[in-house]
Design a protein around this motif. Structure first.
Motif, PDB file in Angstrom:
ATOM      1  N   ASP A  89       0.827  -1.214   0.000  1.00  0.00           N
ATOM      2  CA  ASP A  89       0.000   0.000   0.000  1.00  0.00           C
ATOM      3  C   ASP A  89       0.860   1.263   0.000  1.00  0.00           C
ATOM      4  OD1 ASP A  89      -2.663  -0.850  -0.148  1.00  0.00           O
ATOM      5  OD2 ASP A  89      -2.703  -1.375   1.975  1.00  0.00           O
ATOM      6  N   ILE A  90       1.976   1.220   0.703  1.00  0.00           N
ATOM      7  CA  ILE A  90       2.883   2.385   0.716  1.00  0.00           C
ATOM      8  C   ILE A  90       3.558   2.513  -0.663  1.00  0.00           C
ATOM      9  CG2 ILE A  90       4.961   3.385   1.759  1.00  0.00           C
ATOM     10  CD1 ILE A  90       2.607   3.538   3.650  1.00  0.00           C
ATOM     11  N   ALA A  91       3.984   1.364  -1.219  1.00  0.00           N
ATOM     12  CA  ALA A  91       4.580   1.376  -2.565  1.00  0.00           C
ATOM     13  C   ALA A  91       3.583   1.925  -3.582  1.00  0.00           C
ATOM     14  CB  ALA A  91       5.019  -0.036  -2.951  1.00  0.00           C
ATOM     15  N   ALA A  92       2.304   1.616  -3.384  1.00  0.00           N
ATOM     16  CA  ALA A  92       1.252   2.048  -4.311  1.00  0.00           C
ATOM     17  C   ALA A  92       1.024   3.554  -4.283  1.00  0.00           C
ATOM     18  CB  ALA A  92      -0.055   1.330  -3.986  1.00  0.00           C
ATOM     19  N   MET A  93       1.648   4.246  -3.326  1.00  0.00           N
ATOM     20  CA  MET A  93       1.624   5.716  -3.322  1.00  0.00           C
ATOM     21  C   MET A  93       2.955   6.260  -3.851  1.00  0.00           C
ATOM     22  SD  MET A  93      -1.397   6.226  -2.027  1.00  0.00           S
ATOM     23  CE  MET A  93      -1.432   8.002  -1.741  1.00  0.00           C
ATOM     24  N   GLY A  94       3.856   5.361  -4.233  1.00  0.00           N
ATOM     25  CA  GLY A  94       5.178   5.774  -4.693  1.00  0.00           C
ATOM     26  C   GLY A  94       6.142   6.113  -3.572  1.00  0.00           C
ATOM     27  N   ALA A  95       5.769   5.759  -2.345  1.00  0.00           N
ATOM     28  CA  ALA A  95       6.529   6.209  -1.174  1.00  0.00           C
ATOM     29  C   ALA A  95       7.409   5.108  -0.592  1.00  0.00           C
ATOM     30  CB  ALA A  95       5.570   6.736  -0.118  1.00  0.00           C
ATOM     31  N   ARG A  96       8.211   5.483   0.400  1.00  0.00           N
ATOM     32  CA  ARG A  96       9.146   4.575   1.052  1.00  0.00           C
ATOM     33  C   ARG A  96       8.618   4.196   2.432  1.00  0.00           C
ATOM     34  NH1 ARG A  96      14.518   6.813   3.915  1.00  0.00           N
ATOM     35  NH2 ARG A  96      15.175   4.868   4.870  1.00  0.00           N
ATOM     36  N   PRO A  97       8.429   2.897   2.706  1.00  0.00           N
ATOM     37  CA  PRO A  97       7.957   2.491   4.030  1.00  0.00           C
ATOM     38  C   PRO A  97       9.095   2.599   5.040  1.00  0.00           C
ATOM     39  CG  PRO A  97       8.407   0.555   2.690  1.00  0.00           C
ATOM     40  CD  PRO A  97       8.652   1.736   1.810  1.00  0.00           C
ATOM     41  N   ARG A  98       8.788   3.044   6.256  1.00  0.00           N
ATOM     42  CA  ARG A  98       9.845   3.227   7.254  1.00  0.00           C
ATOM     43  C   ARG A  98       9.600   2.498   8.571  1.00  0.00           C
ATOM     44  NH1 ARG A  98      13.182   8.329   7.953  1.00  0.00           N
ATOM     45  NH2 ARG A  98      14.451   6.600   8.617  1.00  0.00           N
ATOM     46  N   TRP A  99       8.370   2.528   9.059  1.00  0.00           N
ATOM     47  CA  TRP A  99       8.112   1.978  10.382  1.00  0.00           C
ATOM     48  C   TRP A  99       6.821   1.154  10.387  1.00  0.00           C
ATOM     49  CZ3 TRP A  99       8.579   7.575  10.092  1.00  0.00           C
ATOM     50  CH2 TRP A  99       9.874   8.020  10.296  1.00  0.00           C
ATOM     51  N   ALA A 100       6.734   0.187  11.295  1.00  0.00           N
ATOM     52  CA  ALA A 100       5.531  -0.644  11.399  1.00  0.00           C
ATOM     53  C   ALA A 100       5.113  -0.804  12.856  1.00  0.00           C
ATOM     54  CB  ALA A 100       5.791  -2.016  10.785  1.00  0.00           C
ATOM     55  N   GLY A 130      14.480  -2.123   5.180  1.00  0.00           N
ATOM     56  CA  GLY A 130      14.893  -1.112   6.156  1.00  0.00           C
ATOM     57  C   GLY A 130      13.739  -0.579   6.990  1.00  0.00           C
ATOM     58  N   VAL A 131      12.709  -1.429   7.170  1.00  0.00           N
ATOM     59  CA  VAL A 131      11.546  -1.025   7.969  1.00  0.00           C
ATOM     60  C   VAL A 131      11.758  -1.481   9.416  1.00  0.00           C
ATOM     61  CG1 VAL A 131       9.077  -1.483   8.339  1.00  0.00           C
ATOM     62  CG2 VAL A 131       9.944  -1.026   6.030  1.00  0.00           C
ATOM     63  N   THR A 132      11.429  -0.631  10.363  1.00  0.00           N
ATOM     64  CA  THR A 132      11.631  -0.939  11.778  1.00  0.00           C
ATOM     65  C   THR A 132      10.298  -1.113  12.492  1.00  0.00           C
ATOM     66  OG1 THR A 132      13.548   0.511  11.679  1.00  0.00           O
ATOM     67  CG2 THR A 132      12.858  -0.229  13.855  1.00  0.00           C
ATOM     68  N   ALA A 143     -11.304 -16.351  20.015  1.00  0.00           N
ATOM     69  CA  ALA A 143     -11.864 -17.142  18.923  1.00  0.00           C
ATOM     70  C   ALA A 143     -10.935 -17.378  17.752  1.00  0.00           C
ATOM     71  CB  ALA A 143     -13.131 -16.461  18.433  1.00  0.00           C
ATOM     72  N   GLY A 144      -9.764 -16.754  17.742  1.00  0.00           N
ATOM     73  CA  GLY A 144      -8.892 -16.978  16.604  1.00  0.00           C
ATOM     74  C   GLY A 144      -7.861 -15.877  16.497  1.00  0.00           C
ATOM     75  N   THR A 145      -6.906 -16.097  15.600  1.00  0.00           N
ATOM     76  CA  THR A 145      -5.813 -15.144  15.441  1.00  0.00           C
ATOM     77  C   THR A 145      -6.258 -13.955  14.587  1.00  0.00           C
ATOM     78  OG1 THR A 145      -4.210 -16.921  15.630  1.00  0.00           O
ATOM     79  CG2 THR A 145      -3.450 -14.903  14.577  1.00  0.00           C
ATOM     80  N   VAL A 146      -5.883 -12.778  15.038  1.00  0.00           N
ATOM     81  CA  VAL A 146      -6.130 -11.536  14.302  1.00  0.00           C
ATOM     82  C   VAL A 146      -4.831 -10.761  14.288  1.00  0.00           C
ATOM     83  CG1 VAL A 146      -7.470  -9.408  14.164  1.00  0.00           C
ATOM     84  CG2 VAL A 146      -8.461 -11.415  15.250  1.00  0.00           C
ATOM     85  N   ILE A 147      -4.422 -10.275  13.128  1.00  0.00           N
ATOM     86  CA  ILE A 147      -3.216  -9.452  13.093  1.00  0.00           C
ATOM     87  C   ILE A 147      -3.520  -8.171  12.328  1.00  0.00           C
ATOM     88  CG2 ILE A 147      -2.294 -10.777  11.112  1.00  0.00           C
ATOM     89  CD1 ILE A 147       0.530 -10.168  12.265  1.00  0.00           C
ATOM     90  N   ASN A 148      -3.174  -7.057  12.955  1.00  0.00           N
ATOM     91  CA  ASN A 148      -3.320  -5.762  12.296  1.00  0.00           C
ATOM     92  C   ASN A 148      -1.957  -5.090  12.246  1.00  0.00           C
ATOM     93  OD1 ASN A 148      -5.495  -3.534  11.500  1.00  0.00           O
ATOM     94  ND2 ASN A 148      -3.832  -2.528  12.603  1.00  0.00           N
ATOM     95  N   ILE A 149      -1.540  -4.686  11.060  1.00  0.00           N
ATOM     96  CA  ILE A 149      -0.274  -3.962  10.951  1.00  0.00           C
ATOM     97  C   ILE A 149      -0.539  -2.583  10.363  1.00  0.00           C
ATOM     98  CG2 ILE A 149       2.050  -3.920   9.938  1.00  0.00           C
ATOM     99  CD1 ILE A 149       2.222  -6.866  10.176  1.00  0.00           C
ATOM    100  N   THR A 150       0.060  -1.580  10.992  1.00  0.00           N
ATOM    101  CA  THR A 150       0.052  -0.223  10.459  1.00  0.00           C
ATOM    102  C   THR A 150       1.459   0.062   9.962  1.00  0.00           C
ATOM    103  OG1 THR A 150      -1.602   0.484  12.063  1.00  0.00           O
ATOM    104  CG2 THR A 150      -0.302   2.221  11.019  1.00  0.00           C
ATOM    105  N   VAL A 151       1.579   0.550   8.733  1.00  0.00           N
ATOM    106  CA  VAL A 151       2.894   0.935   8.223  1.00  0.00           C
ATOM    107  C   VAL A 151       2.907   2.435   7.948  1.00  0.00           C
ATOM    108  CG1 VAL A 151       4.543   0.713   6.317  1.00  0.00           C
ATOM    109  CG2 VAL A 151       3.543  -1.324   7.326  1.00  0.00           C
ATOM    110  N   LEU A 152       3.978   3.071   8.399  1.00  0.00           N
ATOM    111  CA  LEU A 152       4.197   4.493   8.168  1.00  0.00           C
ATOM    112  C   LEU A 152       5.330   4.649   7.170  1.00  0.00           C
ATOM    113  CD1 LEU A 152       4.085   5.571  11.926  1.00  0.00           C
ATOM    114  CD2 LEU A 152       2.211   5.523  10.266  1.00  0.00           C
ATOM    115  N   GLY A 153       5.148   5.534   6.220  1.00  0.00           N
ATOM    116  CA  GLY A 153       6.185   5.774   5.229  1.00  0.00           C
ATOM    117  C   GLY A 153       6.354   7.255   5.004  1.00  0.00           C
ATOM    118  N   GLU A 154       7.217   7.615   4.067  1.00  0.00           N
ATOM    119  CA  GLU A 154       7.402   9.031   3.772  1.00  0.00           C
ATOM    120  C   GLU A 154       7.826   9.227   2.324  1.00  0.00           C
ATOM    121  OE1 GLU A 154      10.423  10.467   6.482  1.00  0.00           O
ATOM    122  OE2 GLU A 154      12.008   9.612   5.238  1.00  0.00           O
ATOM    123  N   ALA A 155       7.625  10.419   1.840  1.00  0.00           N
ATOM    124  CA  ALA A 155       7.984  10.762   0.459  1.00  0.00           C
ATOM    125  C   ALA A 155       7.998  12.278   0.324  1.00  0.00           C
ATOM    126  CB  ALA A 155       6.969  10.176  -0.523  1.00  0.00           C
TER     127      ALA A 155
END
Lengths: 350, 350
Positions: A89-100, A130-132, A143-155
């Motif tokens: 999703d970050i790549a799809a904005m043309g940006a660089r992902p940095r943190w998660a 290079g994502v931290t 009831a089951g496994t749930v995983i949510n990841i937020t990624v922050l990027g910049e450009a």
């Protein structure tokens, strides 16, 4: 003393678990030199952006039984994929992902190696770009496994690509090949063992986000609209067209589908074109570049530089049409069909 | 045509749902003038930070049956609380919250008004603090509701407070009153109707994050360490002590507990001191200021300016001790007890 591999997460407290995981994460969690002033361990992460850059933020939630099945995924693969969809999703904005930031909900009887495996998979992929990992939450989930990841990027502000950036007459291009992820899922669901299935199961389990490709494409200065293919080529083309107030035509004969995907589709009795158009989760990039006289040369040059820098092919698959033309598929025989949006719908099922 | 209130989320697609919710969110989702270049609707949000500021990021996942019970919460209250716990984490760094991303997993038979209610609650609280909802994910979750919110904030580098900022001899202070949230939960669990329970059920259901209080406190230039009380006074004091390499003593007679909480505790047969020390979820701020000769005057002045600006009281509850002293409770009779960390543990239950 309980044997470690038999430990369930309910046997250890939340704080020891986070500390343990920070060890698993190794330098992906330390972030020295990665703009991390304060990572895991306080109320919030403190981060240093590149001066003058804009901040990008995205999140995705994967739910057991909806988005993944433990019969198909190892813990590492799940962690990898959960991060990959966000990097895409970050790549799809043309940006660089940095943190998660990772929130993980797990049944209380989950064994420790599974938890560590998920974080290990996240960390493996994070390291490549290079994502931290700078924060998160680990909790029980009855009831089951749930995983949510937020990624922050910049450009830089002038180097961000929106879905709305297409113009009438633009050419529509796609990175890599399509249908692999849907083919991989079909292999699991059908339980057969078609020749060459590793390529497609890998596309489904551990997709490779097109972060480097996005950087090369943005460098060219040619990109109008940009999107990642998470719901099939038809749906993502419709999104660009709708956001840009346009129509579009996709040329069937140009859609890049690998020979493995065609072979597996044949073996299992599926239509590989449907996988490419509606299968989703390929995480390739879909982009527009200006049409007109110079377009063929520009497209060839861009494809050559992308191939050289990343090894990834780039293919012209269509054109942007005037508003009101809708989304069309030009068949190999020259006839034209209306394409309805039949990508994956998370509430209705596939 | 199906009647709208009877619609389940499986009856409408994901895209129409997000569009619908964007309407519910009103201007909290638009973000004009709120640093939002691009909010909901593209692959990632594009945000404009204040130049030179540092970025703060935190997330929390609330799981049905672990963190909340639909018998106690309205949808609005759940949305409010899920955002409040994250705003509190940003306040606990002394920073200003700016943007939120919401991931919501819901059983496919969830009725639309419930979904809209959750977003409405988020939006109500977000509006109070100028926070804009800039992204998220809405998905089905077969076994129960899961909500994860990520909040992004910002602060000048010299105005961020860490847990590790305490020094030996510092005074320990707390905003507001403690034990209210635990009392509220007890009221629900015991099912009684003690006099004045609205105050404590409100503290449990819709806590008010101390964002404005944090700004006033940081303005004073006196804050050493800062934490929010999400796991009880004992646990949070231990966190500051541990991060700062110190011990601490809490004075029982100074712990601010409201008369309502004492009355309800008496009525239900609980110890209000245990609620304050180990009850958790009060979301008050715990901070240190320098000790020494000037401390009594400084503390009084700080309390006066906080009260004037926000209406919230500030109380001295203890002192930071040398390393190795551990965490102690000085009882009203002058005796001293060791305090073990017995705050809420998400895997072991309360």
């Amino acid at each position: 003393m309980m044997r470690e591999k038999k430990m369930q997460i309910r046997d250890i407290g939340e704080f020891p678990l986070i500390e343990r995981l920070a060890e698993t994460l190794g330098h992906a969690a330390r972030g020295a030199g990665y703009g991390v002033i304060c990572g895991i361990g306080d109320d919030a992460a403190v981060l240093q952006m590149t001066p003058g850059y804009r901040l990008l933020a995205t999140c995705d939630m994967l739910v057991e039984g909806v988005h993944f099945d433990w019969n198909y995924f190892t813990p590492q693969q799940l962690g990898w994929k959960a991060l990959a969809v966000n990097l895409s999703d970050i790549a799809a904005m043309g940006a660089r992902p940095r943190w998660a930031l990772v929130s993980l909900g797990l049944p209380p009887d989950t064994l420790l190696p599974r938890v560590e495996g998920v974080y290990h998979g996240i960390s493996q992929l994070a390291d490549r770009f290079g994502v931290t990992l700078v924060g998160g939450d680990t909790t029980s989930s009855p009831a089951g496994t749930v995983i949510n990841i937020t990624v922050l990027g910049e450009a830089p502000r002038s180097r961000i690509a929106y879905r709305s950036g297409a113009r009438e007459g633009d050419w529509l291009l796609v990175t890599g090949e399509l249908g692999g992820s849907a083919a991989g899922l079909a292999c699991f669901q059908e339980g057969g063992e078609p020749v060459g299935e590793e390529e497609v199961t890998r596309a489904y389990l551990t997709p490779w986000p097109r972060v480097r490709e996005a950087a090369v494409l943005m460098n060219s200065g040619l990109v109008g609209a940009l999107n990642d293919i998470s719901d099939g080529l038809a749906s993502e083309t419709a999104e660009i067209a709708s956001a840009s107030g346009l129509g579009a035509v996709i040329m069937e004969e140009r859609i890049p589908i690998s020979s493995s995907v065609r072979r597996i589709a044949g073996h299992l009795g599926y239509d590989p074109l449907r996988w490419a158009l509606f299968g989703g989760e390929d995480f390739e990039l879909l982009l527009t570049i200006p049409g007109g006289k110079g377009a063929p040369l520009q497209a060839r040059r861009l494809a050559r530089s992308l191939k050289k820098a990343t090894g990834t092919p780039l293919t012209i698959v269509g054109r942007m049409l005037p508003a009101g033309e809708g989304i069309k598929l030009e068949k190999k025989d020259g006839t034209v069909q209306e394409l309805s949006e039949r990508g994956y719908n998370h509430f209705r099922g596939s």
